[in-house]
Each structure stands twice: as C-alpha cells, then as structure tokens.
Design a protein around this motif. Structure first.
Motif, PDB file in Angstrom:
ATOM      1  N   LYS A 151       0.838  -1.205   0.000  1.00 57.97           N
ATOM      2  CA  LYS A 151       0.000   0.000   0.000  1.00 57.97           C
ATOM      3  C   LYS A 151       0.874   1.256   0.000  1.00 57.97           C
ATOM      4  CE  LYS A 151      -3.701  -2.228   2.588  1.00 57.97           C
ATOM      5  NZ  LYS A 151      -4.306  -2.362   3.913  1.00 57.97           N
ATOM      6  N   SER A 152       1.928   1.221   0.768  1.00 58.97           N
ATOM      7  CA  SER A 152       2.825   2.357   0.853  1.00 58.97           C
ATOM      8  C   SER A 152       3.518   2.617  -0.483  1.00 58.97           C
ATOM      9  CB  SER A 152       3.873   2.103   1.942  1.00 58.97           C
ATOM     10  OG  SER A 152       4.815   3.133   1.948  1.00 58.97           O
ATOM     11  N   LEU A 153       3.933   1.570  -1.150  1.00 61.14           N
ATOM     12  CA  LEU A 153       4.615   1.716  -2.428  1.00 61.14           C
ATOM     13  C   LEU A 153       3.684   2.220  -3.516  1.00 61.14           C
ATOM     14  CD1 LEU A 153       6.889  -1.469  -2.480  1.00 61.14           C
ATOM     15  CD2 LEU A 153       7.594   0.902  -2.142  1.00 61.14           C
ATOM     16  N   GLN A 154       2.414   1.860  -3.445  1.00 59.63           N
ATOM     17  CA  GLN A 154       1.452   2.311  -4.444  1.00 59.63           C
ATOM     18  C   GLN A 154       1.254   3.818  -4.386  1.00 59.63           C
ATOM     19  OE1 GLN A 154      -2.024   0.002  -3.613  1.00 59.63           O
ATOM     20  NE2 GLN A 154      -1.284  -1.814  -4.671  1.00 59.63           N
ATOM     21  N   SER A 155       1.418   4.403  -3.228  1.00 56.83           N
ATOM     22  CA  SER A 155       1.202   5.835  -3.092  1.00 56.83           C
ATOM     23  C   SER A 155       2.502   6.634  -3.203  1.00 56.83           C
ATOM     24  CB  SER A 155       0.529   6.133  -1.753  1.00 56.83           C
ATOM     25  OG  SER A 155       1.378   5.768  -0.695  1.00 56.83           O
ATOM     26  N   SER A 156       3.612   5.960  -3.502  1.00 49.37           N
ATOM     27  CA  SER A 156       4.902   6.638  -3.606  1.00 49.37           C
ATOM     28  C   SER A 156       5.039   7.370  -4.931  1.00 49.37           C
ATOM     29  CB  SER A 156       6.045   5.625  -3.480  1.00 49.37           C
ATOM     30  OG  SER A 156       6.034   5.026  -2.216  1.00 49.37           O
ATOM     31  N   VAL A 157       5.782   8.456  -4.890  1.00 51.77           N
ATOM     32  CA  VAL A 157       6.106   9.206  -6.098  1.00 51.77           C
ATOM     33  C   VAL A 157       7.560   8.932  -6.427  1.00 51.77           C
ATOM     34  CG1 VAL A 157       6.328  11.504  -7.101  1.00 51.77           C
ATOM     35  CG2 VAL A 157       4.439  11.001  -5.547  1.00 51.77           C
ATOM     36  N   VAL A 158       7.827   8.543  -7.658  1.00 53.18           N
ATOM     37  CA  VAL A 158       9.193   8.233  -8.074  1.00 53.18           C
ATOM     38  C   VAL A 158       9.710   9.371  -8.942  1.00 53.18           C
ATOM     39  CG1 VAL A 158      10.652   6.642  -9.378  1.00 53.18           C
ATOM     40  CG2 VAL A 158       8.751   5.754  -8.006  1.00 53.18           C
ATOM     41  N   THR A 159      10.855   9.901  -8.553  1.00 52.82           N
ATOM     42  CA  THR A 159      11.510  10.936  -9.344  1.00 52.82           C
ATOM     43  C   THR A 159      12.745  10.321  -9.976  1.00 52.82           C
ATOM     44  OG1 THR A 159      10.774  12.606  -7.767  1.00 52.82           O
ATOM     45  CG2 THR A 159      12.569  13.225  -9.247  1.00 52.82           C
ATOM     46  N   HIS A 160      12.820  10.385 -11.284  1.00 52.16           N
ATOM     47  CA  HIS A 160      13.958   9.807 -11.981  1.00 52.16           C
ATOM     48  C   HIS A 160      15.183  10.703 -11.820  1.00 52.16           C
ATOM     49  CE1 HIS A 160      11.542   6.635 -13.705  1.00 52.16           C
ATOM     50  NE2 HIS A 160      10.613   7.542 -13.897  1.00 52.16           N
ATOM     51  N   VAL A 161      16.345  10.077 -11.652  1.00 52.95           N
ATOM     52  CA  VAL A 161      17.575  10.820 -11.411  1.00 52.95           C
ATOM     53  C   VAL A 161      18.164  11.329 -12.710  1.00 52.95           C
ATOM     54  CG1 VAL A 161      18.079   9.549  -9.307  1.00 52.95           C
ATOM     55  CG2 VAL A 161      18.976   8.732 -11.471  1.00 52.95           C
ATOM     56  N   GLY A 162      18.981  12.354 -12.604  1.00 54.15           N
ATOM     57  CA  GLY A 162      19.547  12.960 -13.790  1.00 54.15           C
ATOM     58  C   GLY A 162      21.068  12.990 -13.827  1.00 54.15           C
ATOM     59  N   GLY A 163      21.753  12.309 -12.915  1.00 50.18           N
ATOM     60  CA  GLY A 163      23.206  12.269 -12.944  1.00 50.18           C
ATOM     61  C   GLY A 163      23.874  13.225 -11.968  1.00 50.18           C
TER      62      GLY A 163
ATOM     63  N   ASP B 164      19.145  16.598  -8.104  1.00 56.47           N
ATOM     64  CA  ASP B 164      17.996  15.747  -7.789  1.00 56.47           C
ATOM     65  C   ASP B 164      17.424  16.053  -6.407  1.00 56.47           C
ATOM     66  OD1 ASP B 164      18.367  14.490 -10.225  1.00 56.47           O
ATOM     67  OD2 ASP B 164      19.546  12.847  -9.371  1.00 56.47           O
ATOM     68  N   LEU B 165      18.277  16.496  -5.485  1.00 49.10           N
ATOM     69  CA  LEU B 165      17.825  16.828  -4.137  1.00 49.10           C
ATOM     70  C   LEU B 165      17.208  18.220  -4.041  1.00 49.10           C
ATOM     71  CD1 LEU B 165      20.741  15.316  -2.030  1.00 49.10           C
ATOM     72  CD2 LEU B 165      18.378  14.504  -2.123  1.00 49.10           C
ATOM     73  N   GLY B 166      17.265  18.976  -5.144  1.00 51.77           N
ATOM     74  CA  GLY B 166      16.593  20.261  -5.162  1.00 51.77           C
ATOM     75  C   GLY B 166      17.483  21.482  -5.035  1.00 51.77           C
ATOM     76  N   PHE B 167      18.810  21.288  -5.060  1.00 48.83           N
ATOM     77  CA  PHE B 167      19.696  22.449  -5.021  1.00 48.83           C
ATOM     78  C   PHE B 167      19.563  23.221  -6.329  1.00 48.83           C
ATOM     79  CE2 PHE B 167      21.686  19.791  -1.812  1.00 48.83           C
ATOM     80  CZ  PHE B 167      22.120  20.706  -0.864  1.00 48.83           C
ATOM     81  N   PRO B 168      19.763  24.538  -6.285  1.00 54.20           N
ATOM     82  CA  PRO B 168      19.751  25.316  -7.523  1.00 54.20           C
ATOM     83  C   PRO B 168      20.849  24.808  -8.464  1.00 54.20           C
ATOM     84  CG  PRO B 168      19.743  26.763  -5.595  1.00 54.20           C
ATOM     85  CD  PRO B 168      19.976  25.367  -5.103  1.00 54.20           C
TER      86      PRO B 168
ATOM     87  N   GLU C  94      24.592  25.798  -7.805  1.00 54.59           N
ATOM     88  CA  GLU C  94      25.096  25.225  -6.557  1.00 54.59           C
ATOM     89  C   GLU C  94      25.258  23.713  -6.690  1.00 54.59           C
ATOM     90  OE1 GLU C  94      24.192  25.259  -1.743  1.00 54.59           O
ATOM     91  OE2 GLU C  94      22.746  26.158  -3.109  1.00 54.59           O
ATOM     92  N   ALA C  95      24.316  23.064  -7.367  1.00 55.04           N
ATOM     93  CA  ALA C  95      24.387  21.618  -7.578  1.00 55.04           C
ATOM     94  C   ALA C  95      25.639  21.258  -8.380  1.00 55.04           C
ATOM     95  CB  ALA C  95      23.135  21.118  -8.290  1.00 55.04           C
ATOM     96  N   ASP C  96      25.933  22.029  -9.409  1.00 52.57           N
ATOM     97  CA  ASP C  96      27.123  21.773 -10.217  1.00 52.57           C
ATOM     98  C   ASP C  96      28.390  21.943  -9.392  1.00 52.57           C
ATOM     99  OD1 ASP C  96      25.573  21.213 -12.434  1.00 52.57           O
ATOM    100  OD2 ASP C  96      25.823  23.212 -13.323  1.00 52.57           O
ATOM    101  N   ALA C  97      28.435  22.984  -8.560  1.00 49.62           N
ATOM    102  CA  ALA C  97      29.603  23.224  -7.714  1.00 49.62           C
ATOM    103  C   ALA C  97      29.780  22.103  -6.686  1.00 49.62           C
ATOM    104  CB  ALA C  97      29.480  24.574  -7.012  1.00 49.62           C
ATOM    105  N   LEU C  98      28.688  21.669  -6.092  1.00 46.30           N
ATOM    106  CA  LEU C  98      28.759  20.578  -5.111  1.00 46.30           C
ATOM    107  C   LEU C  98      29.197  19.270  -5.762  1.00 46.30           C
ATOM    108  CD1 LEU C  98      25.545  21.421  -3.089  1.00 46.30           C
ATOM    109  CD2 LEU C  98      27.892  21.475  -2.215  1.00 46.30           C
ATOM    110  N   LYS C  99      28.700  19.014  -6.960  1.00 44.08           N
ATOM    111  CA  LYS C  99      29.092  17.797  -7.679  1.00 44.08           C
ATOM    112  C   LYS C  99      30.580  17.837  -7.997  1.00 44.08           C
ATOM    113  CE  LYS C  99      28.194  15.020 -11.782  1.00 44.08           C
ATOM    114  NZ  LYS C  99      27.457  14.912 -13.045  1.00 44.08           N
TER     115      LYS C  99
END
Length: 62
Positions: A17-29, A34-38, A41-46
């Motif tokens: 039941k829990s998995l049926q209501s989950s939202v899956v966000t595909h990763v982009g590398g 993916d965690l929501g950094f601008p 900033e995401a590029d600098a952290l990577k």
C-alpha cells in the motif's frame, strides 16, 4: 525493547500500500540537483565531491 514488542507487526500488504502511493523521481546524474539544489550550486557541489572522491581514491591506490 519491551515497548517495541507491543507495537503491531508490519505486514507485507502494508508495504505494498505504501509503495502504491509513492512518487518516483527519476535521477539525472547530479544527486545535488535531484535533491533540489539550484543548478549552479548543484554543479559546484558535484564538482567538489568528484574532487574529494578522486583525492581519496589516489591515496588508496586502487
């Protein structure tokens, strides 16, 4: 521990039941993007994480 033993047991159907209501966000590398950094900033952290990982791998001589 005694308190835990008094709690209800999680059943497989509960998980389904829990998995049926989950939202899956595909990763982009870039996990930081993916965690929501601008993007900038995401590029600098990577880049910084790649630098640190590369340095650590060099010291281990893998």
């Amino acid at each position: 521990m005694a308190k835990t033993l008094k709690k209800p047991v999680l059943e497989e159907s509960d998980l389904a039941k829990s998995l049926q209501s989950s939202v899956v966000t595909h990763v982009g590398g870039n996990v930081f993007l993916d965690l929501g950094f601008p993007p900038a900033e995401a590029d600098a952290l990577k880049a910084e994480s790649i630098k640190i990982i590369t340095q650590k791998l060099k010291t281990k001589k893998i």
